[in-house]
Design a protein around this motif. Structure first.
Motif, PDB file in Angstrom:
ATOM      1  N   GLU A 159       0.792  -1.223   0.033  1.00 31.17           N
ATOM      2  CA  GLU A 159       0.074   0.135  -0.088  1.00 31.17           C
ATOM      3  C   GLU A 159       0.833   1.218   0.119  1.00 31.17           C
ATOM      4  O   GLU A 159       0.552   2.378  -0.567  1.00 31.17           O
ATOM      5  CB  GLU A 159      -1.187  -0.041   1.228  1.00 31.17           C
ATOM      6  CG  GLU A 159      -1.815  -1.223   1.243  1.00 31.17           C
ATOM      7  CD  GLU A 159      -2.865  -0.906  -0.120  1.00 31.17           C
ATOM      8  OE1 GLU A 159      -3.309   0.441  -0.256  1.00 31.17           O
ATOM      9  OE2 GLU A 159      -3.373  -2.028  -0.539  1.00 31.17           O
ATOM     10  N   THR A 218      -3.355   3.418   3.390  1.00 32.46           N
ATOM     11  CA  THR A 218      -3.894   2.447   2.257  1.00 32.46           C
ATOM     12  C   THR A 218      -4.116   3.285   1.134  1.00 32.46           C
ATOM     13  O   THR A 218      -4.382   4.710   1.334  1.00 32.46           O
ATOM     14  CB  THR A 218      -4.998   1.704   2.476  1.00 32.46           C
ATOM     15  OG1 THR A 218      -6.098   2.542   2.999  1.00 32.46           O
ATOM     16  CG2 THR A 218      -4.586   0.675   3.767  1.00 32.46           C
ATOM     17  N   GLU A 276      -6.696   3.000  -0.669  1.00 32.53           N
ATOM     18  CA  GLU A 276      -8.311   3.506  -0.626  1.00 32.53           C
ATOM     19  C   GLU A 276      -8.343   4.837   0.466  1.00 32.53           C
ATOM     20  O   GLU A 276      -9.109   5.417   0.354  1.00 32.53           O
ATOM     21  CB  GLU A 276      -8.885   2.394  -0.004  1.00 32.53           C
ATOM     22  CG  GLU A 276     -10.409   2.487   0.028  1.00 32.53           C
ATOM     23  CD  GLU A 276     -11.216   1.188   0.373  1.00 32.53           C
ATOM     24  OE1 GLU A 276     -12.419   1.254   0.803  1.00 32.53           O
ATOM     25  OE2 GLU A 276     -10.363   0.235   0.694  1.00 32.53           O
ATOM     26  N   GLN A 278      -9.938   8.361  -0.158  1.00 32.61           N
ATOM     27  CA  GLN A 278     -11.107   8.928   0.531  1.00 32.61           C
ATOM     28  C   GLN A 278     -10.866  10.434   1.066  1.00 32.61           C
ATOM     29  O   GLN A 278     -11.531  11.209   1.131  1.00 32.61           O
ATOM     30  CB  GLN A 278     -11.536   7.932   1.510  1.00 32.61           C
ATOM     31  CG  GLN A 278     -12.861   8.297   2.331  1.00 32.61           C
ATOM     32  CD  GLN A 278     -13.803   8.463   1.216  1.00 32.61           C
ATOM     33  OE1 GLN A 278     -14.430   7.674   0.792  1.00 32.61           O
ATOM     34  NE2 GLN A 278     -14.640   9.637   1.508  1.00 32.61           N
TER      35      GLN A 278
END
Length: 278
Positions: free
Chosen positions: A40, A68, A70, A74
């Motif tokens: 990551e 990460t 993700e 976000q």
């Protein structure tokens, strides 16, 4: 994979903001390059390298630790959404105009509420002042504000209120003058009752004339009154003349006839000479 390159240049603000497109292209790149299973931290580094300096500066402002890809996506999403709202709020603020019939105080209140949503900080008072000038309806207020030296928000609000108050006062005076004029013009010299009164307020309405027996006028204003009077005078003159004998002295002139009876009484009647020559 050779030949597959990450997207370049993430723009986070302004009309050319492209975060959604950049995110989509970066995820496609990760799949195409076979990087979905790599660490990551490496994915985060690749993302920031492709995004550019502005994205790195924004990344450094994130207070929570991001481990990460993700989480990084976000975090940028959370940063972008308020920026979109800020742009919309600023747009609404800059296009604000005074509504028809809206008071100055209500217009300024709307400006202040919208300004708070735009993060203008030290520019807030100056921007509100400018939008008062640009958005106010009355040209007279605009001219007064533009003539004022060292204009600030407090001065602009005070001037706008004073001009509005003056115009409202003049409008009320004009309305009162119009009402007085209407009232004055509504009083008429009536030829049905012989008096002055308001329009459609004649006391002779539905009253019966004692002379012609018609309605809606008094006997004093009867049009048949003059003819009736003259007829009565002529009848009286003929009756008096019939009382005179043939021996009575009759003197005629152009203006009147004069009859002297046996008793010495003189009768004068306004009968023209031509009335006797027939």
């Amino acid at each position: 994979m050779e030949g597959v390159k990450p997207p370049k240049g993430l723009i986070l603000s302004g009309p050319n903001q492209n975060y959604s497109k950049f995110k989509q292209m970066f995820l496609i790149y990760i799949d195409a390059a076979g990087l979905t299973k790599c660490e990551e931290n490496r994915k985060i580094a690749i993302f920031l390298n492709a995004a550019g300096e502005e994205a790195v500066e924004v990344y450094n402002t994130f207070q929570s630790k991001i481990d990460t890809l993700e989480g990084l996506i976000q975090a940028f999403q959370n940063y972008i959404e308020p920026r979109k709202t800020l742009i919309l709020n600023t747009y609404e603020f800059l296009k604000t105009k005074q509504f028809d019939g809206e008071s100055i105080d209500h217009f300024i209140t709307r400006l202040k509420i919208l300004a708070k949503k735009c993060e203008l900080e030290n520019l807030e008072d100056r921007m509100i002042t400018m939008l008062i000038i640009l958005g106010v309806k009355e040209n007279e207020i605009k001219e007064c504000l533009l003539r004022e030296a060292d204009l600030n928000m407090a001065k602009a609000i005070n001037i706008a209120r004073q001009v509005e108050k003056g115009k409202l006062h003049m409008s009320k005076l004009q309305e009162n003058e119009n009402v007085l004029t209407i009232k004055k013009e509504s009083v008429i010299n009536c030829n049905r009752c012989g008096k002055q009164h308001a329009l459609r307020a004649c006391p002779a309405f539905r009253r019966k004339c004692a002379i012609c027996l018609k309605y809606n006028h008094f006997a004093s204003q009867c049009r048949n009154k003059k003819d009736t009077t003259n007829s009565r005078k002529k009848v009286m003159a003929v009756q008096e003349q019939s009382d005179c004998s043939s021996e009575d002295e009759v003197v005629l002139s152009n203006k009147e006839s004069r009859v002297t009876t046996r008793s010495g009484r003189i009768i004068r009647t306004p009968i023209k000479l031509k009335d006797y020559i027939s």
